[in-house]
Scaffold this active site. Structure first.
Site, PDB file in Angstrom:
ATOM      1  N   GLU A 188      52.845  43.982  45.608  1.00 38.70           N
ATOM      2  CA  GLU A 188      53.540  43.298  44.504  1.00 38.70           C
ATOM      3  C   GLU A 188      52.565  42.615  43.545  1.00 38.70           C
ATOM      4  O   GLU A 188      52.791  42.542  42.339  1.00 38.70           O
ATOM      5  CB  GLU A 188      54.530  42.267  45.079  1.00 38.70           C
ATOM      6  CG  GLU A 188      55.345  41.520  44.053  1.00 38.70           C
ATOM      7  CD  GLU A 188      56.214  42.448  43.202  1.00 38.70           C
ATOM      8  OE1 GLU A 188      55.819  42.657  42.046  1.00 38.70           O
ATOM      9  OE2 GLU A 188      57.244  42.943  43.692  1.00 38.70           O
ATOM     10  N   VAL A 207      42.172  34.907  44.167  1.00 41.72           N
ATOM     11  CA  VAL A 207      43.468  35.079  44.820  1.00 41.72           C
ATOM     12  C   VAL A 207      43.341  34.851  46.330  1.00 41.72           C
ATOM     13  O   VAL A 207      44.145  34.120  46.928  1.00 41.72           O
ATOM     14  CB  VAL A 207      44.042  36.493  44.538  1.00 41.72           C
ATOM     15  CG1 VAL A 207      45.445  36.603  45.098  1.00 41.72           C
ATOM     16  CG2 VAL A 207      44.043  36.792  43.037  1.00 41.72           C
ATOM     17  N   LYS A 222      48.528  49.715  35.761  1.00 43.70           N
ATOM     18  CA  LYS A 222      49.825  49.119  36.108  1.00 43.70           C
ATOM     19  C   LYS A 222      50.968  50.024  35.647  1.00 43.70           C
ATOM     20  O   LYS A 222      51.988  50.141  36.332  1.00 43.70           O
ATOM     21  CB  LYS A 222      49.923  47.732  35.473  1.00 43.70           C
ATOM     22  CG  LYS A 222      48.908  46.745  36.074  1.00 43.70           C
ATOM     23  CD  LYS A 222      48.751  45.496  35.223  1.00 43.70           C
ATOM     24  CE  LYS A 222      47.716  44.549  35.816  1.00 43.70           C
ATOM     25  NZ  LYS A 222      47.353  43.448  34.888  1.00 43.70           N
ATOM     26  N   GLU A 261      37.860  38.791  31.342  1.00 43.36           N
ATOM     27  CA  GLU A 261      36.647  38.924  32.153  1.00 43.36           C
ATOM     28  C   GLU A 261      35.423  38.806  31.243  1.00 43.36           C
ATOM     29  O   GLU A 261      35.533  38.989  30.031  1.00 43.36           O
ATOM     30  CB  GLU A 261      36.604  40.310  32.805  1.00 43.36           C
ATOM     31  CG  GLU A 261      37.821  40.673  33.594  1.00 43.36           C
ATOM     32  CD  GLU A 261      37.943  39.841  34.847  1.00 43.36           C
ATOM     33  OE1 GLU A 261      36.910  39.607  35.504  1.00 43.36           O
ATOM     34  OE2 GLU A 261      39.053  39.396  35.156  1.00 43.36           O
TER      35      GLU A 261
HETATM   36  N1  LIG Z   1      42.929  37.230  39.581  1.00 40.31           N
HETATM   37  C1  LIG Z   1      44.109  37.652  39.201  1.00 40.31           C
HETATM   38  O1  LIG Z   1      44.761  36.999  38.383  1.00 40.31           O
HETATM   39  C2  LIG Z   1      44.712  38.908  39.754  1.00 40.31           C
HETATM   40  C3  LIG Z   1      46.016  39.250  39.402  1.00 40.31           C
HETATM   41  C4  LIG Z   1      46.589  40.408  39.949  1.00 40.31           C
HETATM   42  C5  LIG Z   1      45.848  41.191  40.807  1.00 40.31           C
HETATM   43  N2  LIG Z   1      44.570  40.831  41.111  1.00 40.31           N
HETATM   44  C6  LIG Z   1      43.818  41.688  42.036  1.00 40.31           C
HETATM   45  O2  LIG Z   1      43.535  40.983  43.231  1.00 40.31           O
HETATM   46  C7  LIG Z   1      42.270  41.386  43.732  1.00 40.31           C
HETATM   47  C8  LIG Z   1      41.364  40.161  43.862  1.00 40.31           C
HETATM   48  O3  LIG Z   1      41.225  39.551  42.602  1.00 40.31           O
HETATM   49  P1  LIG Z   1      40.419  38.189  42.408  1.00 40.31           P
HETATM   50  O4  LIG Z   1      40.721  37.711  41.046  1.00 40.31           O
HETATM   51  O5  LIG Z   1      40.651  37.295  43.570  1.00 40.31           O
HETATM   52  O6  LIG Z   1      38.933  38.747  42.423  1.00 40.31           O
HETATM   53  P2  LIG Z   1      37.575  37.926  42.759  1.00 40.31           P
HETATM   54  O7  LIG Z   1      36.474  38.709  42.189  1.00 40.31           O
HETATM   55  O8  LIG Z   1      37.735  36.501  42.383  1.00 40.31           O
HETATM   56  O9  LIG Z   1      37.533  37.995  44.347  1.00 40.31           O
HETATM   57  C9  LIG Z   1      37.141  39.107  45.079  1.00 40.31           C
HETATM   58  C10 LIG Z   1      36.293  38.584  46.215  1.00 40.31           C
HETATM   59  O10 LIG Z   1      36.061  39.648  47.125  1.00 40.31           O
HETATM   60  C11 LIG Z   1      34.700  39.558  47.532  1.00 40.31           C
HETATM   61  N3  LIG Z   1      34.231  40.856  47.977  1.00 40.31           N
HETATM   62  C12 LIG Z   1      33.989  41.956  47.235  1.00 40.31           C
HETATM   63  N4  LIG Z   1      33.524  42.938  48.013  1.00 40.31           N
HETATM   64  C13 LIG Z   1      33.461  42.456  49.267  1.00 40.31           C
HETATM   65  C14 LIG Z   1      33.052  42.990  50.507  1.00 40.31           C
HETATM   66  N5  LIG Z   1      32.598  44.227  50.588  1.00 40.31           N
HETATM   67  N6  LIG Z   1      33.154  42.215  51.603  1.00 40.31           N
HETATM   68  C15 LIG Z   1      33.604  40.949  51.521  1.00 40.31           C
HETATM   69  N7  LIG Z   1      34.005  40.372  50.364  1.00 40.31           N
HETATM   70  C16 LIG Z   1      33.930  41.130  49.257  1.00 40.31           C
HETATM   71  C17 LIG Z   1      33.954  39.066  46.308  1.00 40.31           C
HETATM   72  O11 LIG Z   1      32.729  38.494  46.675  1.00 40.31           O
HETATM   73  C18 LIG Z   1      34.933  38.051  45.742  1.00 40.31           C
HETATM   74  O12 LIG Z   1      34.740  36.755  46.275  1.00 40.31           O
HETATM   75  C19 LIG Z   1      41.747  42.441  42.776  1.00 40.31           C
HETATM   76  O13 LIG Z   1      42.100  43.713  43.245  1.00 40.31           O
HETATM   77  C20 LIG Z   1      42.489  42.135  41.485  1.00 40.31           C
HETATM   78  O14 LIG Z   1      42.643  43.257  40.655  1.00 40.31           O
HETATM   79  C21 LIG Z   1      43.991  39.703  40.622  1.00 40.31           C
HETATM   80  N1  LIG Z   2      42.874  41.006  33.599  1.00 41.65           N
HETATM   81  C1  LIG Z   2      44.266  40.994  33.940  1.00 41.65           C
HETATM   82  C2  LIG Z   2      44.470  40.185  35.204  1.00 41.65           C
HETATM   83  C3  LIG Z   2      45.734  40.476  35.935  1.00 41.65           C
HETATM   84  O1  LIG Z   2      45.783  41.759  36.450  1.00 41.65           O
HETATM   85  C4  LIG Z   2      45.069  40.419  32.773  1.00 41.65           C
HETATM   86  O2  LIG Z   2      44.494  39.993  31.756  1.00 41.65           O
HETATM   87  O3  LIG Z   2      46.295  40.425  32.852  1.00 41.65           O
HETATM   88 NA    NA Z   3      54.141  41.360  40.640  1.00 47.00          NA
END
Ligand SMILES: NC(=O)c1ccc[n+]([C@@H]2O[C@H](COP(=O)([O-])OP(=O)(O)OC[C@H]3O[C@@H](n4cnc5c(N)ncnc54)[C@H](O)[C@@H]3O)[C@@H](O)[C@H]2O)c1
Ligand SMILES: N[C@@H](CCO)C(=O)O
Ligand code: NA
Length: 439
Positions: free
Chosen positions: A127, A14, A203, A188
């Protein structure tokens, strides 16, 4: 035009898309907010790690603490509890507005963060944390704030919806559908939080808090995942005109306990649920998410879209950033939370719902009568009953599969019925107990 300094924490799925959009769409975002949104740095673990998006190397830093101290807006997309929590608190102390997608942290320790943000008169918005790209928290918080929400039903986990949808449309077994979800990158590597219902529960706690103006924590959410749902359950549900979905449900219930007579409480629960196939949520396929809301004046509403994925989720993050920036340009913090109410959390025992019960029984005279009698003794009324016979080689050894759908009953009555049925000599096993919603 003024400039707002933006610090980004985390550059994964993200975060990298948020950085790209902030840089590529800088002019459009400035026109919409009345300020230039300057990305001043991106906190990462390793500056030279390979990334999907090509971003200027000079933006990367491993010093997240220094980065947040000079920011007007901090976007937290690292995930996990620490150091995300400490960095958010530090940002608030420095007077920065915070945008996060971290449902795990918000469900675990949201109240502390909201209180600190309120006390510091800064905004905290998230959001992206519920149903990814779908605008759902702002509609609940703003658009529906003049109404009274009575019930929320959400498909808020894409992985489990994909698995159940595969089982429903192709007859796949759970393990095969999960393997396919992993192959396509929805689940995952460790899918426990998805299939165990914990991601949906986080959620659900957030949805309930905003819908009922009261803070509900993860502990308040009854949670059952989908690992026990079999291909036979799905086929039997289909046969009876239902589809099985993992729902996060938050609803207002009447209270009849000693000090709550005449009052209301809120039940928040996540479990596999039978839905009639003509319910709007039954049409949500694949990894899509949707949230169905019932409100006193608005009636029924449904919000549908992509609940995950880097780019869709970045859309929700940018929406929060633009909204926060507009308020900063206009002056004043705006009101972010009104979770100051005191509606009590109620356990699932207070819920009255219909149940679908699967039984493996001996094919003998009087079996149905004995089962019907036992339901009657517990005050649980049967709505439909279907039976299919499995013939056996030896006479008298045939078995029957029975699927019963009940009228609404309490969890307690149902639990007592299931407990008693298990002791009947003619019952080989209770093969499943699932709740029905929306009928
Ligand atoms: N991927 C999705 O579809 C999705 C959807 C809704 C919400 N989210 C939320 O958004 C957030 C990010 O998700 P994502 O999928 O991008 O995760 P991700 O694991 O791809 O990215 C997280 C990044 O943060 C970095 N990180 C972790 N600890 C760190 C630190 N101490 N210092 C610097 N960098 C650090 C990691 O190395 C990684 O690159 C999470 O809270 C997740 O729950 C993700
Ligand atoms: N693991 C979550 C990602 C979004 O929060 C899902 O399957 O919907
Ligand atoms: Na939303």
């Amino acid at each position: 035009m003024s400039t707002l300094r933006i610090a980004l924490l985390g550059c994964g799925n993200v975060g990298s898309q948020v950085a790209r959009i902030l840089l590529e769409d800088a002019d459009a975002l400035a026109a919409r907010t009345g300020a230039r949104l300057e990305l001043t740095g991106i906190a990462v673990r390793s500056i030279d790690a390979p990334r999907d998006v090509d971003l200027p190397r000079e933006l990367f830093t491993t010093d997240a603490e220094a980065l947040v101290e000079s920011a007007d807006i901090v976007i937290e997309l690292m995930g996990g509890i620490e150091p995300a929590r400490s960095l958010i608190l530090r940002s608030i102390e420095h007077g920065a507005t915070v945008v996060s997608g971290n449902k795990a942290l918000l469900a675990l320790d949201g109240p502390t963060l909201y209180e600190k943000a309120d006390a510091a008169k800064v905004q905290l918005s998230y959001e992206a944390a519920v149903a990814g790209a779908i605008p759902i928290l702002r509609p609940i918080r703003d658009s529906l704030s003049g109404d009274r929400i009575t019930r929320v039903l959400g498909i808020v986990n894409g992985t489990t919806n994909f698995i159940l949808d595969q089982m429903d449309t192709t007859g796949a077994q759970f393990d095969d559908a999960l393997a396919e979800a992993q192959r396509l990158g929805y689940a995952e590597a460790d899918p426990t939080a998805d299939v165990g219902g914990h991601d949906a529960a986080a959620k659900g706690a957030i949805l309930a808090s905003l819908s009922f103006h009261t803070r509900f924590a993860l502990d308040d959410v009854y949670c059952e995942g989908i690992t026990q749902v079999t291909a036979a359950d799905i086929a039997a549900a289909k046969d009876a005109g239902f589809v099985i979905k993992l729902l996060a449900i938050a609803e207002l219930l009447p209270r009849d306990d000693a000090d709550g007579a005449g009052a209301e409480g809120v039940s928040v629960r996540v479990h596999p649920t039978l839905l009639p196939r003509d319910h709007p949520l039954a049409a949500v396929h694949g990894a899509f998410n949707a949230v169905f809301i019932e409100a006193e004046n608005a009636g029924e509403l449904m919000f549908y879209g992509q609940g995950a994925g880097g780019t869709p989720t970045a859309s929700a993050v940018l929406g929060d950033v633009v909204s926060a920036a507009r308020r900063m340009v206009l002056g004043g913090p705006g009101r972010t939370e009104t979770t100051t109410g005191h509606v009590p959390s109620m356990s699932i025992d207070a819920v009255r719902t219909s149940y679908s019960i699967g039984l493996d029984v001996a094919d003998q005279p009087g079996v149905l009568a004995r089962i019907a009698q036992l339901f009657a003794e517990q005050g649980v009324s049967i709505e439909t009953l279907r039976q299919s016979i499995h013939p056996a080689g030896d006479p008298g050894q045939a078995t029957a599969e029975i699927r019963i759908v009940t009228h609404r009953a309490t969890e307690a009555a149902l639990a007592a019925t299931v407990e008693q049925i298990q002791h009947l000599a003619v019952i080989n096993s209770v093969t499943s107990v699932l709740r029905v919603e929306g009928a």
